[in-house]
Design a protein around this motif. Sequence first.
Motif, PDB file in Angstrom:
ATOM      1  N   PHE A   1     -19.742  79.782  49.814  1.00 29.07           N
ATOM      2  CA  PHE A   1     -19.555  81.240  49.731  1.00 29.07           C
ATOM      3  C   PHE A   1     -19.268  81.822  51.113  1.00 29.07           C
ATOM      4  CE2 PHE A   1     -22.577  81.223  45.832  1.00 29.07           C
ATOM      5  CZ  PHE A   1     -21.539  80.793  45.035  1.00 29.07           C
ATOM      6  N   SER A   2     -19.982  81.294  52.130  1.00 28.29           N
ATOM      7  CA  SER A   2     -19.783  81.789  53.501  1.00 28.29           C
ATOM      8  C   SER A   2     -18.389  81.452  54.019  1.00 28.29           C
ATOM      9  CB  SER A   2     -20.825  81.182  54.448  1.00 28.29           C
ATOM     10  OG  SER A   2     -22.118  81.600  54.074  1.00 28.29           O
ATOM     11  N   ALA A   3     -17.744  80.423  53.421  1.00 31.15           N
ATOM     12  CA  ALA A   3     -16.385  80.036  53.832  1.00 31.15           C
ATOM     13  C   ALA A   3     -15.325  80.763  53.012  1.00 31.15           C
ATOM     14  CB  ALA A   3     -16.222  78.528  53.692  1.00 31.15           C
ATOM     15  N   GLY A   4     -15.773  81.673  52.143  1.00 34.74           N
ATOM     16  CA  GLY A   4     -14.822  82.479  51.375  1.00 34.74           C
ATOM     17  C   GLY A   4     -14.429  81.894  50.031  1.00 34.74           C
ATOM     18  N   VAL A   5     -15.141  80.849  49.560  1.00 37.48           N
ATOM     19  CA  VAL A   5     -14.826  80.254  48.256  1.00 37.48           C
ATOM     20  C   VAL A   5     -15.463  81.107  47.156  1.00 37.48           C
ATOM     21  CG1 VAL A   5     -15.029  78.190  46.816  1.00 37.48           C
ATOM     22  CG2 VAL A   5     -14.772  77.957  49.282  1.00 37.48           C
ATOM     23  N   LYS A   6     -14.670  81.434  46.146  1.00 39.10           N
ATOM     24  CA  LYS A   6     -15.184  82.223  45.018  1.00 39.10           C
ATOM     25  C   LYS A   6     -15.904  81.312  44.023  1.00 39.10           C
ATOM     26  CE  LYS A   6     -13.112  85.949  46.549  1.00 39.10           C
ATOM     27  NZ  LYS A   6     -13.905  86.895  47.332  1.00 39.10           N
ATOM     28  N   GLU A   7     -16.870  81.889  43.307  1.00 39.52           N
ATOM     29  CA  GLU A   7     -17.664  81.130  42.333  1.00 39.52           C
ATOM     30  C   GLU A   7     -16.782  80.398  41.318  1.00 39.52           C
ATOM     31  OE1 GLU A   7     -20.551  79.330  40.950  1.00 39.52           O
ATOM     32  OE2 GLU A   7     -21.519  81.096  41.795  1.00 39.52           O
ATOM     33  N   GLU A   8     -15.674  81.059  40.894  1.00 36.92           N
ATOM     34  CA  GLU A   8     -14.831  80.455  39.852  1.00 36.92           C
ATOM     35  C   GLU A   8     -14.102  79.193  40.325  1.00 36.92           C
ATOM     36  OE1 GLU A   8     -12.658  84.245  41.374  1.00 36.92           O
ATOM     37  OE2 GLU A   8     -14.704  83.651  40.794  1.00 36.92           O
ATOM     38  N   ARG A   9     -13.999  78.985  41.653  1.00 36.75           N
ATOM     39  CA  ARG A   9     -13.321  77.766  42.137  1.00 36.75           C
ATOM     40  C   ARG A   9     -14.294  76.587  42.233  1.00 36.75           C
ATOM     41  NH1 ARG A   9     -10.414  76.084  47.877  1.00 36.75           N
ATOM     42  NH2 ARG A   9      -9.396  74.260  47.003  1.00 36.75           N
ATOM     43  N   ILE A  10     -15.589  76.871  42.114  1.00 36.97           N
ATOM     44  CA  ILE A  10     -16.611  75.823  42.272  1.00 36.97           C
ATOM     45  C   ILE A  10     -16.974  75.233  40.914  1.00 36.97           C
ATOM     46  CG2 ILE A  10     -18.943  75.325  43.083  1.00 36.97           C
ATOM     47  CD1 ILE A  10     -18.640  77.762  44.972  1.00 36.97           C
ATOM     48  N   THR A  11     -17.041  73.911  40.871  1.00 41.42           N
ATOM     49  CA  THR A  11     -17.502  73.239  39.657  1.00 41.42           C
ATOM     50  C   THR A  11     -18.613  72.257  40.041  1.00 41.42           C
ATOM     51  OG1 THR A  11     -16.829  71.955  37.718  1.00 41.42           O
ATOM     52  CG2 THR A  11     -15.760  71.398  39.782  1.00 41.42           C
ATOM     53  N   GLU A  12     -19.596  72.092  39.168  1.00 44.24           N
ATOM     54  CA  GLU A  12     -20.738  71.219  39.463  1.00 44.24           C
ATOM     55  C   GLU A  12     -20.887  70.142  38.402  1.00 44.24           C
ATOM     56  OE1 GLU A  12     -24.393  73.424  40.190  1.00 44.24           O
ATOM     57  OE2 GLU A  12     -23.184  75.156  40.777  1.00 44.24           O
ATOM     58  N   PHE A  13     -21.284  68.953  38.846  1.00 41.96           N
ATOM     59  CA  PHE A  13     -21.583  67.862  37.909  1.00 41.96           C
ATOM     60  C   PHE A  13     -22.815  67.132  38.412  1.00 41.96           C
ATOM     61  CE2 PHE A  13     -21.521  63.429  36.686  1.00 41.96           C
ATOM     62  CZ  PHE A  13     -21.321  63.508  35.322  1.00 41.96           C
ATOM     63  N   SER A  14     -23.751  66.891  37.513  1.00 41.09           N
ATOM     64  CA  SER A  14     -24.954  66.142  37.880  1.00 41.09           C
ATOM     65  C   SER A  14     -25.324  65.230  36.730  1.00 41.09           C
ATOM     66  CB  SER A  14     -26.113  67.107  38.165  1.00 41.09           C
ATOM     67  OG  SER A  14     -27.262  66.376  38.532  1.00 41.09           O
ATOM     68  N   CYS A  15     -25.642  63.979  37.048  1.00 42.12           N
ATOM     69  CA  CYS A  15     -26.024  63.063  35.964  1.00 42.12           C
ATOM     70  C   CYS A  15     -27.339  62.377  36.299  1.00 42.12           C
ATOM     71  CB  CYS A  15     -24.933  62.014  35.729  1.00 42.12           C
ATOM     72  SG  CYS A  15     -24.703  60.887  37.102  1.00 42.12           S
ATOM     73  N   GLY A  16     -27.960  61.821  35.294  1.00 44.01           N
ATOM     74  CA  GLY A  16     -29.219  61.099  35.489  1.00 44.01           C
ATOM     75  C   GLY A  16     -28.951  59.678  35.947  1.00 44.01           C
ATOM     76  N   HIS A  17     -30.008  58.864  35.896  1.00 39.76           N
ATOM     77  CA  HIS A  17     -29.864  57.474  36.321  1.00 39.76           C
ATOM     78  C   HIS A  17     -29.662  56.590  35.094  1.00 39.76           C
ATOM     79  CE1 HIS A  17     -30.174  54.098  39.021  1.00 39.76           C
ATOM     80  NE2 HIS A  17     -30.504  54.892  40.022  1.00 39.76           N
ATOM     81  N   VAL A  18     -29.114  55.389  35.342  1.00 42.69           N
ATOM     82  CA  VAL A  18     -28.851  54.465  34.230  1.00 42.69           C
ATOM     83  C   VAL A  18     -30.073  53.609  33.906  1.00 42.69           C
ATOM     84  CG1 VAL A  18     -26.365  54.332  34.580  1.00 42.69           C
ATOM     85  CG2 VAL A  18     -27.850  52.830  35.889  1.00 42.69           C
ATOM     86  N   ILE A  19     -31.126  53.675  34.741  1.00 40.67           N
ATOM     87  CA  ILE A  19     -32.300  52.828  34.495  1.00 40.67           C
ATOM     88  C   ILE A  19     -33.103  53.369  33.310  1.00 40.67           C
ATOM     89  CG2 ILE A  19     -32.536  52.017  36.874  1.00 40.67           C
ATOM     90  CD1 ILE A  19     -34.773  54.158  37.189  1.00 40.67           C
TER      91      ILE A  19
END
Length: 876
Positions: free
Chosen positions: A603-621
């Motif tokens: 955000f401080s670098a001027g990136v808008k929320e709509e350009r950001i995408t997030e991905f998070s996954c668990g572990h395979v164990i």
Amino acid sequence: MSMENGRDSFPFPYKPYDIQEQFMKALYSALDQGKVGIFESPTGTGKSLSLICGALSWLADYEEKRRQEAAALLQEGEASLSASAAPSSSSSSASAEPDWITDFVQKKAERDLVSKLKEEELKRKKREERMEMIRNNLHLKYASKRKSCEEDEAFKLLQLSKEEQTATPGDQEDEELIVAEYESDDESKSEDEDDEELVEEHVTKIYYCSRTHSQLAQFVHEVQKSPFGTTISLVTLGSRQNLCVNEEVRRLGSIQHINDRCMEMQKNKHGEKKQHHEDGAKRKRGPPKTVCPYNKALALQQMRDEVLGTVQDIEQLLKLGKETKACPYYSTRLAVPPAQLVVLPYQMVLHEATRRAAGVQLKGQVVIIDEGHNLSDTLSCIHSAELSGAQLCRAQSQLTQYADRYKNRLKAKNLMYIKQILFVIEGLIRVLGGECKVGQNPQSQTTQAGTEMYTINNFLFKAQIDNINLFKVLQRYFEKSMISRKLGGFVEKYAVLLIFHHTPCTLLRAVPSADQQGASEADKVLSASPMMQVEGFFLALTNSNTDGRVVLQKQGTLSESSVKFLLLNPAVHFAQVLKECRAVIIAGGTMQPVSDFKRELLFSAGVKEERITEFSCGHVIPPENILPLVLCAGPSGQELDFTFQNRDSPQMMDETGRILSNICNVVPGGVVCFFPSYEYSRRIISHWEASGVLIRLGNKKKIFQEPKKANQVEQVLNEFSRCIQVIGGVTGAILFSVVGGKMSEGINFSDDLGRCVVMVGMPYPNIKSPELQEKMSYLDKHLPHSHGKNPGQALVENLCMKAVNQSIGRAIRHRGDYSSIVLCDRRYARPATLAKLPAWIKNRTSTHSSFGPAFAALRKVRMTHKSAPKSFLNLD
């Protein structure tokens, strides 16, 4: 251009896990839509392979889509031209003249478009044919006889950066040390414009960067094993220190000496070529100058093709360079434009000057930053700069002597700039408590030790060098004239003279006599180039006043005092990368807490929320393969509270010893215990030695400690591993380490090496540090508050939990691994703290207010996995 349907399947070396398929789909979509992606995937889940297969699948589809669209446009343009060439049935009249003009303009535009498309198609086909020939080992033959101008162009291609443009050497003594006549950007356009035309056009590519060369090598090995291993053109970039194959240069050791020697050899070669065209008969021949035998245009071009044709890591590049007598450093740089995947260290992407020097162009390209949890710290570190009083005095003395020696041969404008540099250096010496008098070395004045913090403007006023534009002017002069390198050559040539001129007793506590230390003192003086450090500091002072602070550290003597530029806003330097690139992917094993990461860096670098995408996954164990415990009390009922006020109490230290003793009784193989700091590690181990706890622990497991020197880490790890392998699961070994130390990141304690990780206390940073206080104050002022918490306080907690997450992530390294994690401190039980653990650990964490149930859970883990088959324990 959008491939809206995405992909349902990806080429993969084996059947991917579900989370790997989800990862690749999310990555493909982020690249296609030009997003800034934050991707979190625990180590051991095949993150590297997912990045490779997802990103390279997108690249292949993107190139195919571009080909199809270009072909369709070309067909449409040619059809339109054919139709417009048919006779028109419309009658001619006076009023038709504007239509005729419009028609003519339209046809010209169509013809231009068709010509451009045909030209691009021809270039693409030539590139593909050339790559096909390279891959089939049909090496391109280069004419043995080339016109001298063609060879000149090949050499110009090597000079991809302004840092390597050198003045023409003459035959007079010291000619190569004289700064060439300087013209500022306002006075002259340099020949860079001509050079740009010679640089090969860059194809669409992916830049993959990580922190260390070993991590990059690991990534290249994954590419080799992937389905893209034989079809992708990959190049690995590194420093001269990593890629030089000239033993004479390599043995110089320091990166600065290697750089200087390499460039001197290049200059010798170019100087000889230029003299060949001049009326050399009228000149006296000087002694022959050394030229690097690995820097031959033909060999470099042939090695470039080898690099593009086969995926190779740095070790393989070095081997190839020695075999083919070609320089890997320059061959790889020549290979950047046509390469599809470029693998390189952080600095080469994140630092603009280094980026330019390496020939890295980001416009419209994709950047993947792995191990991204350290991105903010890395940016701050790369763009900060520090100068000691000793360095300033050496720089002042060297530059004064340089100007004095060559004053009759330097142009007036050069002397003016050198005097300005000296004026600034002397201002910095004064502000550190030194005194500069005309014709004398700087003298140290008695100053009171302490730390002072200034904004850039206030610091410049204090040093009485407050013309801020001066630094931008001098920065251009440093870059164009290469005065730092010229001075380095001067120092090397006249080392003995300079030693006696720049080490007055008032500056450096004691100076050994020449007959005592002679050459070793010279080596010490030459071990660092002070003017290069000064140049870096000058560059730092061109930052905006609000984005950084200057820290003045006075130590009583001038030589030990220092001045440091501290970057508070890393986003200002990341903004350019985000703006130029088509897409940026920031990946890591744990990116928590993402909200603060986005606020501080995106955000401080001027990136808008709509350009950001997030991905998070668990572990395979499986869930039963990890047991995270929060321990609030020890075996004797002592509450575990390792706050600064309590952690030194004998009761707390004794209770920690009892906890480890119990853990060693039931955990097989290796136990890794992390302390919050080196100082606390030293204190608690000393207490255990005195109280007998250490002897009792040693009877259960062999004891190892993290070494003080980095070059001893591998030896300790080998002994730790050998001890566990020899003794097996009977006793094993325990390793005492430090959070944020040499073993908390980048080293894997898989399988029996780390069946339990113990975290003693919470590794909060030193809140009294002036730098941290300034950073907290900056965030409180410039970032919005969230959930009633100051951004500065959030930073401290985030630094602590980031360090914890990195340390505890050392244990689970693959699908069949198992381990226990014991967090010893009641503060870990707070919901806000638990929330900052990686989701796959947090969801399985249990909190215990007494030791008994926690110990029972640890015993249960041992019994569950005791009879597991060997293949299960070591499946990678």
